[in-house]
Write a protein that holds these residues in place. Sequence first.
Motif: not given
Length: 154
Positions: A20-38, A70-80
């Motif tokens: 999760a941490r590695r993927t957040i660092r890789h995928s979220y840089t397109a819309f979050f600053s490195e500082e925000t991700i860290n 993937c984390i999901f419960y009831e009818n909500f996909i929380d994290l994938m």
Amino acid sequence: MDYNIRKINDKELVEAQTIARRTIRHSYTAFFSEETINMFIDSGAADEEFVKHFEHCYVLANEKEILGFCIFYENFIDLMMIDSNIHGKGLGTTLLQFAESKIAEEGYERMRLETFLENKQAVSFYLKSGWSIIKSQKEEGLNLERITLEKSTV
């Protein structure tokens, strides 16, 4: 590629959190600053999501390692997430279809998930998978749009 999807076990928690941490660092840089991700990763919020929803977490794994989760419960996909090292191999589609089928089996007629509009890769993936945007709102303090997507299970 040979893999299976199953409930996470205690021994896999740290590995899933690392992905999760590695993927957040890789995928979220397109819309979050490195500082925000860290700041987000250092806050422990991503790691805590696994602890909070451990019983609702499924992993996609081969014999050697976790490839996604993937984390999901009831009818909500929380994290994938699929490990950023292996994006583009169709594993996200496989994992999403698994979650969708489990939610449908529980009897829900509609399912939901959320992401940021600025996460173009995720939005495109969900729209191609038959999901529709039903709501958009500004995320306080981030100057981003959080969107809610929905899909019928029938």
